[in-house]
Design an enzyme around this catalytic site. Structure first.
Site, PDB file in Angstrom:
ATOM      1  N   LYS A   1       0.894  -1.122   0.173  1.00 11.39           N
ATOM      2  CA  LYS A   1      -0.049   0.046  -0.043  1.00 11.39           C
ATOM      3  C   LYS A   1       0.758   1.076  -0.252  1.00 11.39           C
ATOM      4  O   LYS A   1       0.608   2.236  -0.473  1.00 11.39           O
ATOM      5  CB  LYS A   1      -1.022  -0.130   1.150  1.00 11.39           C
ATOM      6  CG  LYS A   1      -0.313  -0.140   2.539  1.00 11.39           C
ATOM      7  CD  LYS A   1      -0.080   1.439   3.265  1.00 11.39           C
ATOM      8  CE  LYS A   1       0.518   1.500   4.397  1.00 11.39           C
ATOM      9  NZ  LYS A   1       0.806   2.838   4.969  1.00 11.39           N
TER      10      LYS A   1
ATOM     11  N   THR B   1      -3.937   5.388   3.510  1.00 12.01           N
ATOM     12  CA  THR B   1      -2.549   6.115   3.043  1.00 12.01           C
ATOM     13  C   THR B   1      -2.965   6.666   1.704  1.00 12.01           C
ATOM     14  O   THR B   1      -2.224   7.620   1.172  1.00 12.01           O
ATOM     15  CB  THR B   1      -1.665   4.950   2.669  1.00 12.01           C
ATOM     16  OG1 THR B   1      -1.796   4.259   4.202  1.00 12.01           O
ATOM     17  CG2 THR B   1      -0.357   5.825   2.923  1.00 12.01           C
TER      18      THR B   1
HETATM   19  O1  LIG Z   1       1.144   3.139   7.607  1.00 13.68           O
HETATM   20  C1  LIG Z   1       0.671   4.093   7.775  1.00 13.68           C
HETATM   21  C2  LIG Z   1      -0.617   4.243   8.491  1.00 13.68           C
HETATM   22  O2  LIG Z   1      -1.286   3.324   8.609  1.00 13.68           O
HETATM   23  C3  LIG Z   1       1.477   5.559   7.779  1.00 13.68           C
HETATM   24  O3  LIG Z   1       1.715   6.018   6.485  1.00 13.68           O
HETATM   25  P1  LIG Z   1       2.782   6.968   6.153  1.00 13.68           P
HETATM   26  O4  LIG Z   1       4.100   6.079   6.408  1.00 13.68           O
HETATM   27  O5  LIG Z   1       2.693   6.985   4.596  1.00 13.68           O
HETATM   28  O6  LIG Z   1       2.847   8.031   6.691  1.00 13.68           O
END
Ligand SMILES: O=C(CO)COP(=O)(O)O
Ligand SMILES: NC(=O)C1=CN([C@@H]2O[C@H](COP(=O)(O)OP(=O)(O)OC[C@H]3O[C@@H](n4cnc5c(N)ncnc54)[C@H](OP(=O)(O)O)[C@@H]3O)[C@@H](O)[C@H]2O)C=CC1
Length: 329
Positions: A192, A249
């Site tokens: 993701k 995300t």
């Molecule tokens: O995994 C995350 C939320 O579930 C955090 O996302 P980021 O690492 O893109 O900030």
């Protein structure tokens, strides 16, 4: 009877480690929070806060900061919360301090470059006497630290271990579902992040909400295909750690991966500098692993082409839109 997993070691005092330390404290655990920077850990102990990584959040009373890895290992279960590419080195240093059979829960979202190993496989090699597990799902550190309602999945091959760990870490605001599908949970979290960079590019280019929704749906099709090829269960991929985290995300610049895509889409380069965007590190290994099993992942490939400088943004978007018509699958 004393609670199972009365004490929790958190290895890694970044945003997510600090938030999880507070969550474990909220669940009633005694917590030892380890960070590699002695001066920073002294600041955490004195100021009861981690302004460098999680500003505005007070450290819970039962969290004890330390730079002594052995102290974090001398707990009933350990959460490993360092970036994916640092996980092997930190787990290797942790291993000699662990009692045999101690659960080590990786909370990183990525795939190891060079070996193409998932996070629990890295743990298996680096900490062979530990019980590997994984925690993943839609959960921004700031939200968890603020006590906002959050739900994630914790998986271990032994379902009873996953259930006991979920019970030990859960609280009214932090809900953990348990699972035996370790592979499914780690694939969702890794894939993701790459797709979120694409979503950010769509946002940065102002391609519209319709394009954003199409990106999530087609990205999810890629995540499903990859997951199935690598042994994940479909119900895991459609759950919190797959679809749930993909939606989160891909929806907001609060995500560092989305924010990276946003600045790429706005042609501002690889900003914001210094922020961890795991997807940028996972993209090439994800695409190579997909190719190795004949899995079509055009969006992930386009992200990798942009990151590697092979394609500009317009060329990447153009190549996605120019793909031959096909049945939806
Ligand atoms: O995994 C995350 C939320 O579930 C955090 O996302 P980021 O690492 O893109 O900030
Ligand atoms: N932040 C979030 O909302 C969420 C993050 N995650 C995942 O958690 C993992 C960690 O992310 P996050 O905490 O946000 O990242 P941060 O950048 O906030 O913190 C990373 C931490 O890891 C430490 N670290 C980095 N490299 C090493 C190393 N080689 N040895 C020891 N310690 C090291 C850093 O130490 P130092 O400060 O000294 O550099 C820092 O404490 C990632 O895989 C991420 O995808 C998962 C869910 C939510």
């Amino acid at each position: 009877m004393p609670a199972r997993f009365a004490s929790i070691g958190v290895v890694g005092a970044g945003a997510w480690g600090t938030a999880l330390a507070n969550a474990a404290a909220r669940a009633g655990r005694e917590v030892v929070l380890w960070g590699r920077d002695a001066a920073l850990m002294e600041t955490l102990a004195q100021r009861r806060a981690n302004p460098a990584h999680l500003p505005g959040v007070a450290l819970a009373d039962s969290v004890r900061p330390t730079d002594d890895l052995a102290a974090a290992a001398a707990t009933d279960a350990v959460l490993l919360v360092v970036p994916a590419q640092a996980s092997r080195a930190v787990a290797t240093a942790l291993a000699p301090h662990l009692a045999p059979g101690t659960p080590v829960v990786t909370c990183a979202k990525g795939i190891e470059r060079g070996t193409s190993l998932f996070m629990t496989q890295v743990l298996g090699e680096a900490c062979p006497r530990a019980v590997p597990a994984i925690l993943s799902g839609p959960s921004f550190a700031a939200d968890v630290a603020a006590g906002l309602p959050t739900a994630v999945t914790l998986a271990a091959r032994d379902g009873a271990v996953a259930e006991a760990l979920a019970a030990a870490l859960g609280s009214a605001s932090f809900r953990l579902y348990h699972s035996e599908d370790v592979r499914g949970v780690e694939i969702g979290g890794a894939a993701k992040n790459v797709l979120a960079i694409a979503a950010g590019i769509v946002g940065g280019r102002k391609l519209g909400a319709s394009a954003g929704a199409a990106l999530i749906a087609r990205g999810f099709a890629e995540l499903m295909r990859f997951g199935k090829a690598y042994g994940a269960r479909a119900e895991t991929l459609t759950g919190l750690s797959g679809l749930g985290d993909l939606i989160l995300t891909c929806s907001t610049a609060q995500s560092r991966n989305y924010a990276l895509g946003l600045s790429l889409g706005q042609e501002e380069g690889l900003h914001p500098p210094g922020k961890l965007a795991e997807g940028a590190l996972t993209a090439s290994v994800l695409v190579a692993m997909a190719q190795a099993r004949g899995v079509d992942m055009p969006i992930a490939r386009a992200v990798e082409d942009v990151l590697a400088g092979r394609h500009g943004i317009e060329q990447a978007i153009g190549s996605l839109l120019a793909r031959p018509q096909k049945a939806e699958a």
